[in-house]
Design a protein around this motif. Structure first.
Motif, PDB file in Angstrom:
ATOM      1  N   UNK A 125       0.820  -1.201   0.000  1.00 54.43           N
ATOM      2  CA  UNK A 125       0.000   0.000   0.000  1.00 54.43           C
ATOM      3  C   UNK A 125       0.862   1.262   0.000  1.00 54.43           C
ATOM      4  N   UNK A 126       2.017   1.199   0.634  1.00 58.15           N
ATOM      5  CA  UNK A 126       2.892   2.378   0.651  1.00 58.15           C
ATOM      6  C   UNK A 126       3.398   2.688  -0.752  1.00 58.15           C
ATOM      7  N   UNK A 127       3.652   1.635  -1.550  1.00 61.45           N
ATOM      8  CA  UNK A 127       4.056   1.851  -2.935  1.00 61.45           C
ATOM      9  C   UNK A 127       2.911   2.472  -3.734  1.00 61.45           C
ATOM     10  N   UNK A 128       1.690   2.086  -3.419  1.00 64.90           N
ATOM     11  CA  UNK A 128       0.534   2.674  -4.083  1.00 64.90           C
ATOM     12  C   UNK A 128       0.481   4.180  -3.841  1.00 64.90           C
ATOM     13  N   UNK A 129       0.602   4.584  -2.592  1.00 63.83           N
ATOM     14  CA  UNK A 129       0.501   6.024  -2.299  1.00 63.83           C
ATOM     15  C   UNK A 129       1.678   6.786  -2.883  1.00 63.83           C
ATOM     16  N   UNK A 130       2.866   6.151  -2.911  1.00 61.33           N
ATOM     17  CA  UNK A 130       4.007   6.832  -3.514  1.00 61.33           C
ATOM     18  C   UNK A 130       3.764   7.056  -5.000  1.00 61.33           C
ATOM     19  N   UNK A 131       3.214   6.037  -5.666  1.00 60.06           N
ATOM     20  CA  UNK A 131       2.899   6.176  -7.080  1.00 60.06           C
ATOM     21  C   UNK A 131       1.880   7.280  -7.341  1.00 60.06           C
ATOM     22  N   UNK A 132       0.896   7.402  -6.447  1.00 65.60           N
ATOM     23  CA  UNK A 132      -0.085   8.474  -6.607  1.00 65.60           C
ATOM     24  C   UNK A 132       0.577   9.841  -6.464  1.00 65.60           C
ATOM     25  N   UNK A 133       1.486   9.984  -5.500  1.00 66.09           N
ATOM     26  CA  UNK A 133       2.224  11.241  -5.351  1.00 66.09           C
ATOM     27  C   UNK A 133       3.016  11.553  -6.616  1.00 66.09           C
ATOM     28  N   UNK A 134       3.664  10.532  -7.168  1.00 63.98           N
ATOM     29  CA  UNK A 134       4.460  10.730  -8.374  1.00 63.98           C
ATOM     30  C   UNK A 134       3.600  11.242  -9.528  1.00 63.98           C
ATOM     31  N   UNK A 135       2.443  10.610  -9.735  1.00 64.15           N
ATOM     32  CA  UNK A 135       1.585  10.994 -10.851  1.00 64.15           C
ATOM     33  C   UNK A 135       1.027  12.404 -10.669  1.00 64.15           C
ATOM     34  N   UNK A 136       0.570  12.727  -9.471  1.00 65.10           N
ATOM     35  CA  UNK A 136      -0.006  14.053  -9.238  1.00 65.10           C
ATOM     36  C   UNK A 136       1.037  15.144  -9.480  1.00 65.10           C
ATOM     37  N   UNK A 137       2.232  14.958  -8.920  1.00 62.73           N
ATOM     38  CA  UNK A 137       3.282  15.963  -9.099  1.00 62.73           C
ATOM     39  C   UNK A 137       3.698  16.045 -10.560  1.00 62.73           C
ATOM     40  N   UNK A 138       3.818  14.905 -11.214  1.00 56.26           N
ATOM     41  CA  UNK A 138       4.198  14.876 -12.634  1.00 56.26           C
ATOM     42  C   UNK A 138       3.191  15.661 -13.469  1.00 56.26           C
ATOM     43  N   UNK A 139       1.901  15.377 -13.271  1.00 56.66           N
ATOM     44  CA  UNK A 139       0.867  16.075 -14.022  1.00 56.66           C
ATOM     45  C   UNK A 139       0.872  17.570 -13.726  1.00 56.66           C
ATOM     46  N   UNK A 140       1.049  17.908 -12.462  1.00 62.57           N
ATOM     47  CA  UNK A 140       1.011  19.322 -12.075  1.00 62.57           C
ATOM     48  C   UNK A 140       2.196  20.087 -12.652  1.00 62.57           C
ATOM     49  N   UNK A 141       3.379  19.493 -12.624  1.00 62.39           N
ATOM     50  CA  UNK A 141       4.552  20.156 -13.203  1.00 62.39           C
ATOM     51  C   UNK A 141       4.402  20.294 -14.714  1.00 62.39           C
ATOM     52  N   UNK A 142       3.877  19.247 -15.353  1.00 61.70           N
ATOM     53  CA  UNK A 142       3.641  19.305 -16.796  1.00 61.70           C
ATOM     54  C   UNK A 142       2.653  20.412 -17.127  1.00 61.70           C
ATOM     55  N   UNK A 143       1.602  20.536 -16.315  1.00 62.83           N
ATOM     56  CA  UNK A 143       0.585  21.554 -16.565  1.00 62.83           C
ATOM     57  C   UNK A 143       1.158  22.964 -16.455  1.00 62.83           C
ATOM     58  N   UNK A 144       2.263  23.104 -15.733  1.00 62.78           N
ATOM     59  CA  UNK A 144       2.917  24.413 -15.583  1.00 62.78           C
ATOM     60  C   UNK A 144       3.948  24.669 -16.678  1.00 62.78           C
ATOM     61  N   UNK A 145       4.086  23.713 -17.622  1.00 63.67           N
ATOM     62  CA  UNK A 145       5.008  23.916 -18.723  1.00 63.67           C
ATOM     63  C   UNK A 145       6.377  23.315 -18.533  1.00 63.67           C
ATOM     64  N   UNK A 146       6.536  22.448 -17.552  1.00 73.76           N
ATOM     65  CA  UNK A 146       7.821  21.795 -17.304  1.00 73.76           C
ATOM     66  C   UNK A 146       7.877  20.430 -17.985  1.00 73.76           C
ATOM     67  N   UNK A 147       9.071  20.027 -18.406  1.00 73.19           N
ATOM     68  CA  UNK A 147       9.309  18.686 -18.902  1.00 73.19           C
ATOM     69  C   UNK A 147       9.788  17.815 -17.763  1.00 73.19           C
ATOM     70  N   UNK A 148       9.262  16.599 -17.666  1.00 72.31           N
ATOM     71  CA  UNK A 148       9.493  15.738 -16.506  1.00 72.31           C
ATOM     72  C   UNK A 148       9.773  14.315 -16.969  1.00 72.31           C
ATOM     73  N   UNK A 149      10.645  13.611 -16.246  1.00 71.08           N
ATOM     74  CA  UNK A 149      10.788  12.166 -16.442  1.00 71.08           C
ATOM     75  C   UNK A 149      11.035  11.517 -15.085  1.00 71.08           C
ATOM     76  N   UNK A 150      10.938  10.208 -15.032  1.00 71.21           N
ATOM     77  CA  UNK A 150      11.052   9.484 -13.768  1.00 71.21           C
ATOM     78  C   UNK A 150      12.164   8.454 -13.861  1.00 71.21           C
ATOM     79  N   UNK A 151      13.040   8.438 -12.847  1.00 72.50           N
ATOM     80  CA  UNK A 151      14.198   7.545 -12.834  1.00 72.50           C
ATOM     81  C   UNK A 151      14.228   6.714 -11.552  1.00 72.50           C
TER      82      UNK A 151
END
Length: 202
Positions: A125-151
């Protein structure tokens, strides 16, 4: 926090892995911090145990992360193939900042002890919530005009990261998210047929 002009599904559709990023940002550092704070405050977690931890690295601290990662990889990647690895690390270092994602193992273990029936599930479940944090931040940064990737250079860099920023032993590194002003667009994305991925029963 002010809301982006983009709606949820526009941001989701346009969220892509952008590897060409520069040391510039169309928004302020405070705006980036606000996005992370709102995400951490409002993203759900199992039993509301709030296990996700975030470190935002900007400026020289961002550079330091990718210098550390390069050093660690140089000690593990064969010398004859390291040139391409260094080039990849330089690409991330060229960005504006990096978001580090962690899960607090102390909190996870405390809930395992508190609710032994679900002991095996709390790490999942902790991995689930971490993944949700990743997606929300990724989408929000993209919406502000930033390019993002995950490593994912964990666990190779875990100890160096923990020492460099004096982080708690219980924080387990999950992922690294470099970002910056896009210098290249993403390639075309392929989609598997939805009828193979979704079932609807009425």
């Amino acid at each position: 926090m002010q809301t982006s002009a983009k709606n949820l599904f526009t941001a989701l559709r346009e969220r892509r892995s952008i590897y060409g990023i520069s040391n510039a940002s169309p928004v302020s550092d405070q705006r980036i911090q606000d996005i992370i704070e709102e995400t951490v405050k409002h993203t759900p977690s199992a039993f509301n145990n709030q296990t996700t931890r975030i470190v935002l690295l900007l400026g020289e601290q961002h550079n330091r992360l990718w210098d550390i990662t390069t050093e660690v990889l140089q000690a593990t990647v064969p010398a004859e193939t390291f040139a391409s690895t260094r080039e990849k690390m330089n690409g991330f270092r060229n960005g504006y900042g990096t978001v580090l994602y962690f899960e607090d193992q102390y909190i996870i273990e405390s809930y395992q002890n508190k609710f032994p029936t679900y002991r095996e599930q709390f790490p999942i479940w902790s991995q689930h919530t971490n993944g949700m944090h990743q997606l929300v931040i990724w989408m929000a940064l993209e919406a502000e005009g930033l390019g993002v990737n995950l490593q994912h250079y964990n666990p190779l860099i875990d100890e160096r990261v923990r020492t460099a920023w004096d982080l708690p032993e219980s924080w387990k590194l999950i992922a690294q998210m470099p970002f910056g002003k896009p210098t290249a667009s993403a390639g075309e994305k392929q989609f598997s047929p939805l009828q193979e991925r979704i079932k609807v029963f009425k």
